[in-house]
Design a protein around this motif. Structure first.
Motif, mmCIF file in Angstrom:
data_model
loop_
_atom_site.group_PDB
_atom_site.id
_atom_site.type_symbol
_atom_site.label_atom_id
_atom_site.label_comp_id
_atom_site.label_asym_id
_atom_site.label_seq_id
_atom_site.Cartn_x
_atom_site.Cartn_y
_atom_site.Cartn_z
ATOM 1 N N ILE A 134 0.835 -1.209 0.000
ATOM 2 C CA ILE A 134 0.000 0.000 0.000
ATOM 3 C C ILE A 134 0.866 1.253 0.000
ATOM 4 C CG2 ILE A 134 -1.592 1.357 1.424
ATOM 5 C CD1 ILE A 134 -2.937 -1.314 2.185
ATOM 6 N N LEU B 75 0.427 5.018 -1.940
ATOM 7 C CA LEU B 75 -0.352 5.909 -1.074
ATOM 8 C C LEU B 75 0.229 7.318 -1.180
ATOM 9 C CD1 LEU B 75 -2.700 5.722 0.962
ATOM 10 C CD2 LEU B 75 -1.001 5.448 2.748
ATOM 11 N N LEU C 211 -9.698 7.438 0.434
ATOM 12 C CA LEU C 211 -9.223 7.695 1.787
ATOM 13 C C LEU C 211 -10.405 8.124 2.640
ATOM 14 C CD1 LEU C 211 -6.806 7.902 3.712
ATOM 15 C CD2 LEU C 211 -6.471 10.240 2.902
ATOM 16 N N ILE D 27 -8.612 3.285 4.541
ATOM 17 C CA ILE D 27 -8.841 3.361 3.104
ATOM 18 C C ILE D 27 -9.792 2.259 2.660
ATOM 19 C CG2 ILE D 27 -6.634 4.469 2.564
ATOM 20 C CD1 ILE D 27 -5.528 1.779 1.738
#
Length: 148
Positions: free
Chosen positions: A30, A34, A57, A67
């Motif tokens: 992730i 991100l 988000l 998320i």
């Protein structure tokens, strides 16, 4: 002669080290895509060789983010769009699935058999599914950063 205790199945014990290692791997998958400084409510897509992930988000705090990750599989009556909610713990460097499409609160261990037919290690399996979902490509990139 067999004793009564030999007929009783052994109680399932989750492997915490294995689970934490999985959550750590998910965190680093992730973290690759991100965005820094993303605001609560932001949405984007992550693309790879095997398709696109839609990411939103939901919550942004100092040490954690919440998320939602989904993957559109097209219009079909047989397969629901995979959608999961993931808590990203930046202080512990872990990412854990909180909810899945049909499961709104995951328990660490389920008795088996059970009314919903969850596996004893359902929590681990859902997090393993997240790992597979995040592996849409080894060179993922953010495709579109937009607010809806």
């Amino acid at each position: 002669m067999s004793s009564a205790s030999s007929l009783t199945p052994k109680r399932y014990q989750p492997n915490i080290n294995r689970f934490l290692a999985l959550c750590g791997r998910n965190y680093y998958h992730i973290l690759r895509w991100l965005p820094d400084g993303a605001e609560q409510g932001a949405s984007w897509q992550v693309g790879g060789e095997y398709g696109l992930l839609d990411v939103r988000l939901l919550e942004n705090t100092r040490y954690t983010q919440l998320i939602e990750i989904s993957r559109n599989v097209g219009k079909t009556d047989f397969v629901d769009t995979p959608k999961i909610t993931v808590r990203v713990y930046h202080d512990a460097k872990l990412a854990e699935v909180l909810t899945s499409r049909q499961i709104y609160q995951l328990s660490p261990v389920y008795d088996y058999p059970n009314i919903r037919m969850h596996h004893r290690d359902e929590k681990y399996r859902v997090n393993a599914f997240l790992e597979e979902l995040l592996r849409i490509d080894n060179s993922t990139s953010v495709v579109c950063l937009a607010e809806f």
